[in-house]
Design a protein around this motif. Structure first.
Motif, short mmCIF file in Angstrom:
data_model
loop_
_atom_site.label_atom_id
_atom_site.label_comp_id
_atom_site.label_asym_id
_atom_site.label_seq_id
_atom_site.Cartn_x
_atom_site.Cartn_y
_atom_site.Cartn_z
N GLY A 182 2.99 -1.32 -4.05
CA GLY A 182 3.87 -1.24 -5.20
C GLY A 182 5.24 -1.83 -4.92
O GLY A 182 6.25 -1.32 -5.39
N GLY A 183 5.27 -2.92 -4.15
CA GLY A 183 6.54 -3.55 -3.81
C GLY A 183 6.85 -3.50 -2.33
O GLY A 183 7.85 -4.08 -1.89
N VAL A 184 6.03 -2.81 -1.56
CA VAL A 184 6.14 -2.78 -0.09
C VAL A 184 4.81 -3.22 0.49
O VAL A 184 3.76 -2.67 0.13
N PHE A 185 4.84 -4.22 1.36
CA PHE A 185 3.61 -4.66 2.01
C PHE A 185 3.32 -3.76 3.20
O PHE A 185 4.17 -3.56 4.06
N ALA A 186 2.10 -3.21 3.22
CA ALA A 186 1.66 -2.36 4.33
C ALA A 186 0.66 -3.15 5.16
O ALA A 186 -0.47 -3.40 4.73
N GLY A 187 1.07 -3.57 6.34
CA GLY A 187 0.21 -4.34 7.21
C GLY A 187 -0.89 -3.49 7.81
O GLY A 187 -0.64 -2.36 8.24
N GLU A 188 -2.09 -4.03 7.85
CA GLU A 188 -3.24 -3.29 8.37
C GLU A 188 -3.72 -3.81 9.72
O GLU A 188 -3.83 -3.06 10.67
N SER A 189 -4.06 -5.07 9.81
CA SER A 189 -4.59 -5.60 11.06
C SER A 189 -4.40 -7.10 11.11
O SER A 189 -4.11 -7.74 10.09
N GLU A 238 12.37 9.59 5.25
CA GLU A 238 13.09 8.36 4.97
C GLU A 238 12.14 7.27 4.49
O GLU A 238 12.45 6.51 3.56
N PHE A 239 10.97 7.19 5.13
CA PHE A 239 9.99 6.19 4.71
C PHE A 239 9.59 6.40 3.26
O PHE A 239 9.54 5.44 2.47
N LEU A 240 9.27 7.63 2.89
CA LEU A 240 8.82 7.89 1.52
C LEU A 240 9.94 7.63 0.51
O LEU A 240 9.68 7.15 -0.60
N ARG A 241 11.18 7.92 0.89
CA ARG A 241 12.30 7.61 0.00
C ARG A 241 12.42 6.10 -0.19
O ARG A 241 12.59 5.62 -1.31
N GLU A 246 11.66 1.08 -3.47
CA GLU A 246 11.08 -0.25 -3.64
C GLU A 246 10.13 -0.30 -4.84
O GLU A 246 10.10 -1.28 -5.58
N GLN A 247 9.37 0.76 -5.03
CA GLN A 247 8.47 0.81 -6.19
C GLN A 247 9.26 0.80 -7.49
O GLN A 247 8.85 0.16 -8.47
N ALA A 249 12.00 -0.71 -7.97
CA ALA A 249 12.58 -2.04 -8.17
C ALA A 249 11.63 -2.98 -8.91
O ALA A 249 12.07 -3.97 -9.51
N GLY A 250 10.33 -2.69 -8.87
CA GLY A 250 9.37 -3.46 -9.63
C GLY A 250 9.16 -4.89 -9.17
O GLY A 250 8.93 -5.78 -9.99
N ARG A 251 9.22 -5.12 -7.87
CA ARG A 251 9.04 -6.47 -7.35
C ARG A 251 7.58 -6.91 -7.39
O ARG A 251 6.68 -6.10 -7.19
N THR A 252 7.37 -8.19 -7.60
CA THR A 252 6.05 -8.79 -7.49
C THR A 252 5.99 -9.57 -6.19
O THR A 252 6.71 -10.57 -6.04
N LEU A 253 5.21 -9.10 -5.24
CA LEU A 253 5.19 -9.73 -3.92
C LEU A 253 4.20 -10.90 -3.84
O LEU A 253 4.41 -11.81 -3.03
N PHE A 254 3.16 -10.86 -4.66
CA PHE A 254 2.14 -11.91 -4.62
C PHE A 254 1.73 -12.25 -6.04
O PHE A 254 1.54 -11.38 -6.89
N ALA A 255 1.59 -13.55 -6.28
CA ALA A 255 1.15 -14.02 -7.58
C ALA A 255 -0.34 -14.30 -7.53
O ALA A 255 -0.88 -14.69 -6.49
#
Length: 259
Positions: A182-189, A238-241, A246-247, A249-255
């Motif tokens: 939702g506006g934050v990229f969570a890296g997996e692997s 702090e992370f959850l805040r 960021e959510q 803010a409504g950013r679009t990270l990928f089109a």
């Protein structure tokens, strides 16, 4: 982001299961172990546990994966399909802030000289399969099981899981994947078949995210090579805040269709 881990997922899962089940932790795993179904919204993380157990079940659906990441939660299976999947929100969360990144001179030099071609979302299925097949020191297998691959590939089809690819000609030689929370990229692997391949993919990703107004990404666990790049841990609160901010803010990270 978990290129490798200092302790096995099986060990972590064992700790989680027996803490919540009341079973003898010295006994062998039961073949199937689960907690009651998770209510909606998600339960609060277990404050007694560093890994922050939220749920333990077999409900690895795309909808559940998307919901989990939007609440700062991620699945942490041990790779055995007979075992329930722990869903966790750790007490300490690793993040990579782009303005704190330290790119070693050797990596910067490798980037300048690289002939690799980088793409976004060109080969998600191939990347996640390559990550699953990538050897990890000290681990007998992978947490990226066939059900995980199926679920995340569907999340990608829905536009919320993404990959970065590095190509040598038409050959995929490195990549990484993760989830847009939702506006934050969570890296997996990540994986690589050439020197510095996964690190160069990460640099391409951070440039991409910066260009969309993002200032940081979730890497879940702090690994030595990411710490060397400037990653650090912050408290769960702090992370959850930050995630909520960021959510909002409504950013679009990928089109759609970006490559």
């Amino acid at each position: 982001m978990k290129p490798y881990e200092p302790r096995s997922r099986g060990e972590a899962r064992r700790k989680l299961i027996f803490r919540g089940s009341g079973l003898d932790p010295r006994a062998r795993y039961p073949t199937i172990t689960r907690m009651p179904p998770t209510p909606t919204p998600w339960a609060a993380p277990d404050p007694r546990d560093d890994l922050g157990l939220v749920a333990l079940d077999f409900e690895l659906s795309p909808k559940r994966v998307i919901s989990a990441y939007s609440h700062g939660i991620f699945p942490w299976p041990d790779g055995d399909p007979r075992h329930a999947v722990p869903w966790v929100c750790p007490r300490r969360r690793a993040i990579l802030e782009f303005d704190r990144m330290r790119v070693p001179r050797s990596l910067a030099k490798a980037r300048r000289r690289s002939l690799l071609r980088f793409t976004v979302d060109r080969a998600f299925a191939a990347v996640i399969r390559a990550c699953a097949a990538s050897p990890r020191p000290g681990q007998a297998g992978t947490w990226i099981t066939p059900p995980m691959i199926t679920a995340y590939t569907e999340v990608h089809r829905r536009g919320l899981a993404h990959s970065i690819e590095a190509w040598n000609g038409e050959m995929l030689v490195a990549g990484l994947y993760g989830v847009d929370a939702g506006g934050v990229f969570a890296g997996e692997s990540m994986f690589h078949h050439v020197d510095n391949g996964s690190k160069l993919c990460l640099l391409h990703l951070t440039d991409h995210l910066r260009g969309r107004g993002s200032a940081w990404m979730d890497i879940q666990q702090l690994t030595p090579h990411l710490e060397a790049l400037g990653a650090r841990e912050i408290p769960r609160t702090e992370f959850l805040r930050r995630l909520r901010d960021e959510q909002a803010a409504g950013r679009t990270l990928f089109a759609r269709g970006e490559a």
